[in-house]
Design a protein around this motif. Structure first.
Motif, PDB file in Angstrom:
ATOM      1  N   PRO A   1       0.855  -1.197   0.000  1.00  0.00           N
ATOM      2  CA  PRO A   1       0.000   0.000   0.000  1.00  0.00           C
ATOM      3  C   PRO A   1       0.893   1.251   0.000  1.00  0.00           C
ATOM      4  N   VAL A   2       0.617   2.174  -0.917  1.00  0.00           N
ATOM      5  CA  VAL A   2       1.431   3.393  -0.972  1.00  0.00           C
ATOM      6  C   VAL A   2       0.648   4.634  -0.548  1.00  0.00           C
ATOM      7  N   GLY A   3      -0.619   4.479  -0.216  1.00  0.00           N
ATOM      8  CA  GLY A   3      -1.371   5.568   0.377  1.00  0.00           C
ATOM      9  C   GLY A   3      -2.298   6.312  -0.551  1.00  0.00           C
ATOM     10  N   ALA A   4      -2.932   7.312   0.057  1.00  0.00           N
ATOM     11  CA  ALA A   4      -3.962   8.093  -0.625  1.00  0.00           C
ATOM     12  C   ALA A   4      -3.343   9.154  -1.519  1.00  0.00           C
ATOM     13  N   GLY A   5      -4.042   9.425  -2.611  1.00  0.00           N
ATOM     14  CA  GLY A   5      -3.663  10.483  -3.539  1.00  0.00           C
ATOM     15  C   GLY A   5      -4.913  11.192  -3.993  1.00  0.00           C
ATOM     16  N   PRO A   6      -4.797  12.049  -4.970  1.00  0.00           N
ATOM     17  CA  PRO A   6      -5.946  12.839  -5.399  1.00  0.00           C
ATOM     18  C   PRO A   6      -7.052  12.020  -6.059  1.00  0.00           C
ATOM     19  N   HIS A   7      -6.735  10.809  -6.531  1.00  0.00           N
ATOM     20  CA  HIS A   7      -7.734   9.999  -7.235  1.00  0.00           C
ATOM     21  C   HIS A   7      -8.149   8.755  -6.462  1.00  0.00           C
ATOM     22  N   GLY A   8      -7.609   8.580  -5.255  1.00  0.00           N
ATOM     23  CA  GLY A   8      -7.938   7.425  -4.442  1.00  0.00           C
ATOM     24  C   GLY A   8      -6.703   6.869  -3.760  1.00  0.00           C
ATOM     25  N   THR A   9      -6.793   5.619  -3.322  1.00  0.00           N
ATOM     26  CA  THR A   9      -5.688   4.971  -2.607  1.00  0.00           C
ATOM     27  C   THR A   9      -5.011   3.983  -3.541  1.00  0.00           C
TER      28      THR A   9
ATOM     29  N   ASP B   1     -10.937   3.825  -5.667  1.00  0.00           N
ATOM     30  CA  ASP B   1     -11.540   5.159  -5.658  1.00  0.00           C
ATOM     31  C   ASP B   1     -12.359   5.392  -4.390  1.00  0.00           C
ATOM     32  N   LYS B   2     -12.942   6.570  -4.299  1.00  0.00           N
ATOM     33  CA  LYS B   2     -13.688   6.965  -3.093  1.00  0.00           C
ATOM     34  C   LYS B   2     -14.885   6.069  -2.811  1.00  0.00           C
ATOM     35  N   ASP B   3     -15.386   5.368  -3.851  1.00  0.00           N
ATOM     36  CA  ASP B   3     -16.518   4.467  -3.671  1.00  0.00           C
ATOM     37  C   ASP B   3     -16.091   3.023  -3.391  1.00  0.00           C
TER      38      ASP B   3
END
Length: 157
Positions: A41-49, A80-82
């Motif tokens: 896992p590299v983490g969250a960004g502007p388009h999701g995780t 994504d966020k969903d």
């Protein structure tokens, strides 16, 4: 001006009145089985995780090409966020006759758990050069430590 809008409305009506065009066909390319490394896992960004999943090997076989998946690539998947996972891969194939093919896939997970992929190929091999100029799609099924992908070339109707 009234004539122009009337023309547009007439064109729109004639387009909707036409029959549905013939759907393109599909030609089977190969089935690929790819082994995977430990997800990072590299983490969250502007388009999701984002999660990076190393591609560690495998094989592919089909009527016009077969060979092995080299340990040169990964899936930089995005959730994504969903909560929908989308594949974003880059990896390398080597055919049984030693041609090298760079491959990229991308596509979202479906409700049934499979992932629908667009597939792009890049090769300098004269024998497989045709791959550079096709539109290809695939269906990915996940397993424990591997994925299986069936790929097809899109054909004109």
């Amino acid at each position: 001006m009234k004539g122009f809008f009337g023309l547009l409305l007439g064109l729109a009506a004639s387009v909707t009145a036409q029959d549905t065009p013939a759907a393109p066909g599909l030609t089977y390319l190969y089935s690929l089985n790819c082994t995977l490394g430990q997800a990072l896992p590299v983490g969250a960004g502007p388009h999701g995780t984002r999660t990076v999943i190393p591609i560690t090997g495998g094989t592919f076989s089909g009527p016009r090409l077969s060979g092995k998946v080299l340990d040169l690539g990964a899936d930089w998947g995005l959730i994504d966020k969903d909560g929908t996972f989308s594949a974003d891969t880059r990896y390398h194939l080597q055919t049984d006759d030693n041609a090298h093919i760079f491959i990229r896939t991308a596509g979202p997970a479906q409700a049934d758990g499979k992932i629908h992929l667009s597939i792009k190929f890049e090769t300098g091999s004269e024998k497989y050069y045709w791959l550079n100029n096709i539109i290809a799609v695939g269906v990915l099924t996940t397993g424990n430590g591997y994925v299986a992908i069936d790929g097809w070339q899109l054909d004109s109707p």
